[in-house]
Design a protein around this motif. Structure first.
Motif, PDB file in Angstrom:
ATOM      1  N   ALA A 285       0.856  -1.198   0.000  1.00  0.00           N
ATOM      2  CA  ALA A 285       0.000   0.000   0.000  1.00  0.00           C
ATOM      3  C   ALA A 285       0.884   1.238   0.000  1.00  0.00           C
ATOM      4  CB  ALA A 285      -0.904  -0.004   1.227  1.00  0.00           C
ATOM      5  N   GLY A 286       0.316   2.354  -0.425  1.00  0.00           N
ATOM      6  CA  GLY A 286       1.061   3.607  -0.452  1.00  0.00           C
ATOM      7  C   GLY A 286       1.929   3.716  -1.695  1.00  0.00           C
ATOM      8  N   ALA A 287       3.050   4.392  -1.563  1.00  0.00           N
ATOM      9  CA  ALA A 287       3.977   4.584  -2.680  1.00  0.00           C
ATOM     10  C   ALA A 287       5.363   4.843  -2.125  1.00  0.00           C
ATOM     11  CB  ALA A 287       3.522   5.750  -3.552  1.00  0.00           C
ATOM     12  N   ALA A 288       6.375   4.543  -2.945  1.00  0.00           N
ATOM     13  CA  ALA A 288       7.756   4.736  -2.507  1.00  0.00           C
ATOM     14  C   ALA A 288       8.666   4.886  -3.716  1.00  0.00           C
ATOM     15  CB  ALA A 288       8.211   3.547  -1.659  1.00  0.00           C
ATOM     16  N   ARG A 289       9.864   5.376  -3.446  1.00  0.00           N
ATOM     17  CA  ARG A 289      10.931   5.396  -4.444  1.00  0.00           C
ATOM     18  C   ARG A 289      12.145   4.717  -3.829  1.00  0.00           C
ATOM     19  NH1 ARG A 289       8.552  10.474  -5.817  1.00  0.00           N
ATOM     20  NH2 ARG A 289       9.898  11.702  -4.462  1.00  0.00           N
ATOM     21  N   LEU A 290      12.752   3.799  -4.595  1.00  0.00           N
ATOM     22  CA  LEU A 290      13.900   3.043  -4.123  1.00  0.00           C
ATOM     23  C   LEU A 290      15.020   3.183  -5.147  1.00  0.00           C
ATOM     24  CD1 LEU A 290      13.916  -0.249  -2.299  1.00  0.00           C
ATOM     25  CD2 LEU A 290      15.322  -0.103  -4.333  1.00  0.00           C
ATOM     26  N   LEU A 291      16.200   3.592  -4.682  1.00  0.00           N
ATOM     27  CA  LEU A 291      17.360   3.780  -5.545  1.00  0.00           C
ATOM     28  C   LEU A 291      18.324   2.632  -5.349  1.00  0.00           C
ATOM     29  CD1 LEU A 291      18.960   5.611  -7.513  1.00  0.00           C
ATOM     30  CD2 LEU A 291      19.970   6.695  -5.472  1.00  0.00           C
ATOM     31  N   ILE A 292      18.726   2.007  -6.438  1.00  0.00           N
ATOM     32  CA  ILE A 292      19.724   0.948  -6.416  1.00  0.00           C
ATOM     33  C   ILE A 292      21.050   1.564  -6.851  1.00  0.00           C
ATOM     34  CG2 ILE A 292      20.436  -1.230  -7.484  1.00  0.00           C
ATOM     35  CD1 ILE A 292      17.443  -1.948  -7.667  1.00  0.00           C
ATOM     36  N   ALA A 293      22.115   1.272  -6.113  1.00  0.00           N
ATOM     37  CA  ALA A 293      23.436   1.827  -6.417  1.00  0.00           C
ATOM     38  C   ALA A 293      23.799   1.551  -7.873  1.00  0.00           C
ATOM     39  CB  ALA A 293      24.486   1.228  -5.485  1.00  0.00           C
ATOM     40  N   GLY A 294      24.275   2.584  -8.547  1.00  0.00           N
ATOM     41  CA  GLY A 294      24.671   2.453  -9.947  1.00  0.00           C
ATOM     42  C   GLY A 294      23.579   2.819 -10.931  1.00  0.00           C
ATOM     43  N   GLU A 295      22.337   2.930 -10.476  1.00  0.00           N
ATOM     44  CA  GLU A 295      21.251   3.334 -11.359  1.00  0.00           C
ATOM     45  C   GLU A 295      21.102   4.851 -11.321  1.00  0.00           C
ATOM     46  OE1 GLU A 295      17.651   1.122 -10.628  1.00  0.00           O
ATOM     47  OE2 GLU A 295      18.561  -0.740 -11.316  1.00  0.00           O
ATOM     48  N   ALA A 296      20.720   5.448 -12.432  1.00  0.00           N
ATOM     49  CA  ALA A 296      20.658   6.902 -12.557  1.00  0.00           C
ATOM     50  C   ALA A 296      19.521   7.525 -11.743  1.00  0.00           C
ATOM     51  CB  ALA A 296      20.513   7.291 -14.029  1.00  0.00           C
TER      52      ALA A 296
ATOM     53  N   ASP B 225       3.811  -3.608  -6.908  1.00  0.00           N
ATOM     54  CA  ASP B 225       5.173  -3.646  -7.459  1.00  0.00           C
ATOM     55  C   ASP B 225       6.081  -4.407  -6.503  1.00  0.00           C
ATOM     56  OD1 ASP B 225       4.394  -2.115  -9.628  1.00  0.00           O
ATOM     57  OD2 ASP B 225       5.176  -0.237  -8.805  1.00  0.00           O
ATOM     58  N   TRP B 226       7.038  -5.123  -7.084  1.00  0.00           N
ATOM     59  CA  TRP B 226       7.960  -5.897  -6.262  1.00  0.00           C
ATOM     60  C   TRP B 226       9.354  -5.875  -6.874  1.00  0.00           C
ATOM     61  CZ3 TRP B 226      10.278 -10.019  -8.692  1.00  0.00           C
ATOM     62  CH2 TRP B 226       9.668 -10.475  -9.851  1.00  0.00           C
ATOM     63  N   LEU B 227      10.339  -6.170  -6.040  1.00  0.00           N
ATOM     64  CA  LEU B 227      11.736  -6.258  -6.464  1.00  0.00           C
ATOM     65  C   LEU B 227      12.375  -7.454  -5.777  1.00  0.00           C
ATOM     66  CD1 LEU B 227      12.831  -2.543  -5.979  1.00  0.00           C
ATOM     67  CD2 LEU B 227      12.574  -3.708  -8.171  1.00  0.00           C
ATOM     68  N   LEU B 228      13.281  -8.103  -6.481  1.00  0.00           N
ATOM     69  CA  LEU B 228      14.128  -9.125  -5.880  1.00  0.00           C
ATOM     70  C   LEU B 228      15.531  -8.545  -5.848  1.00  0.00           C
ATOM     71  CD1 LEU B 228      14.555 -11.906  -4.712  1.00  0.00           C
ATOM     72  CD2 LEU B 228      14.825 -12.790  -7.029  1.00  0.00           C
ATOM     73  N   LEU B 229      16.004  -8.262  -4.653  1.00  0.00           N
ATOM     74  CA  LEU B 229      17.316  -7.643  -4.467  1.00  0.00           C
ATOM     75  C   LEU B 229      18.291  -8.713  -3.996  1.00  0.00           C
ATOM     76  CD1 LEU B 229      15.942  -4.557  -2.531  1.00  0.00           C
ATOM     77  CD2 LEU B 229      16.704  -4.583  -4.914  1.00  0.00           C
ATOM     78  N   PRO B 230      19.278  -9.046  -4.822  1.00  0.00           N
ATOM     79  CA  PRO B 230      20.239 -10.064  -4.404  1.00  0.00           C
ATOM     80  C   PRO B 230      21.104  -9.557  -3.246  1.00  0.00           C
ATOM     81  CG  PRO B 230      20.848  -9.157  -6.543  1.00  0.00           C
ATOM     82  CD  PRO B 230      19.540  -8.535  -6.160  1.00  0.00           C
ATOM     83  N   ALA B 231      21.680 -10.482  -2.508  1.00  0.00           N
ATOM     84  CA  ALA B 231      22.573 -10.125  -1.410  1.00  0.00           C
ATOM     85  C   ALA B 231      23.602  -9.107  -1.900  1.00  0.00           C
ATOM     86  CB  ALA B 231      23.272 -11.371  -0.876  1.00  0.00           C
ATOM     87  N   HIS B 232      23.880  -8.129  -1.071  1.00  0.00           N
ATOM     88  CA  HIS B 232      24.856  -7.060  -1.328  1.00  0.00           C
ATOM     89  C   HIS B 232      24.471  -6.135  -2.479  1.00  0.00           C
ATOM     90  CE1 HIS B 232      27.400  -8.520   1.817  1.00  0.00           C
ATOM     91  NE2 HIS B 232      27.322  -9.728   1.310  1.00  0.00           N
ATOM     92  N   CYS B 233      23.206  -6.116  -2.846  1.00  0.00           N
ATOM     93  CA  CYS B 233      22.706  -5.113  -3.792  1.00  0.00           C
ATOM     94  C   CYS B 233      22.458  -3.852  -2.963  1.00  0.00           C
ATOM     95  CB  CYS B 233      21.416  -5.583  -4.458  1.00  0.00           C
ATOM     96  SG  CYS B 233      20.658  -4.349  -5.526  1.00  0.00           S
ATOM     97  N   ARG B 234      23.368  -2.898  -3.069  1.00  0.00           N
ATOM     98  CA  ARG B 234      23.242  -1.680  -2.267  1.00  0.00           C
ATOM     99  C   ARG B 234      22.047  -0.870  -2.756  1.00  0.00           C
ATOM    100  NH1 ARG B 234      27.884   1.647  -2.857  1.00  0.00           N
ATOM    101  NH2 ARG B 234      27.179   2.708  -0.991  1.00  0.00           N
ATOM    102  N   HIS B 235      21.204  -0.450  -1.806  1.00  0.00           N
ATOM    103  CA  HIS B 235      19.999   0.295  -2.156  1.00  0.00           C
ATOM    104  C   HIS B 235      19.581   1.180  -1.001  1.00  0.00           C
ATOM    105  CE1 HIS B 235      18.528  -3.306  -0.083  1.00  0.00           C
ATOM    106  NE2 HIS B 235      17.441  -2.614   0.224  1.00  0.00           N
ATOM    107  N   ARG B 236      18.737   2.140  -1.310  1.00  0.00           N
ATOM    108  CA  ARG B 236      18.196   3.013  -0.285  1.00  0.00           C
ATOM    109  C   ARG B 236      16.818   3.514  -0.701  1.00  0.00           C
ATOM    110  NH1 ARG B 236      18.863   7.958   0.210  1.00  0.00           N
ATOM    111  NH2 ARG B 236      19.647   9.376  -1.287  1.00  0.00           N
ATOM    112  N   VAL B 237      15.989   3.792   0.287  1.00  0.00           N
ATOM    113  CA  VAL B 237      14.659   4.333   0.057  1.00  0.00           C
ATOM    114  C   VAL B 237      14.795   5.856   0.039  1.00  0.00           C
ATOM    115  CG1 VAL B 237      12.316   4.509   0.969  1.00  0.00           C
ATOM    116  CG2 VAL B 237      13.577   2.354   1.172  1.00  0.00           C
ATOM    117  N   THR B 238      14.389   6.487  -1.060  1.00  0.00           N
ATOM    118  CA  THR B 238      14.541   7.939  -1.169  1.00  0.00           C
ATOM    119  C   THR B 238      13.285   8.701  -0.762  1.00  0.00           C
ATOM    120  OG1 THR B 238      13.916   7.953  -3.515  1.00  0.00           O
ATOM    121  CG2 THR B 238      16.265   7.709  -2.995  1.00  0.00           C
TER     122      THR B 238
END
Length: 92
Positions: free
Chosen positions: A42-53, A62-75
């Protein structure tokens, strides 16, 4: 932000996370040891994965599969209504 553990077993952790406008500080990154499946319920979010513009826009379903050590942050997370996540962490 509220994190509720729904299930914890060796090699598996399932969490429900409720965000109300929280974001990861700009200088910090999540760098998990385990793989992580994230579903925006529910709701909405923005997630940045290291190396993406630019950050990925997430809406309910919406869903994501983030492999181990995939650096990311919620913006950004929507605060009203709250943003609800289902996060499943499992051994890589």
């Amino acid at each position: 932000e509220l994190t509720e553990s729904l299930c914890r077993r060796p090699g598996l952790r399932i969490e429900r996370i409720v965000s109300t406008g929280q974001a990861t500080p700009e200088e910090e990154w999540y760098d998990p040891e385990d793989d992580e499946f994230v579903l925006l319920v529910a709701g909405a979010a923005r997630l940045l994965i290291a190396g993406e513009a630019q950050a990925r826009e997430l809406r309910p379903g919406d869903w994501l599969l983030l492999p181990a050590h995939c650096r990311h942050r919620v913006t950004w997370t929507e605060s009203d209504p709250p943003t609800v996540w289902l996060a499943i962490h499992f051994a890589a």
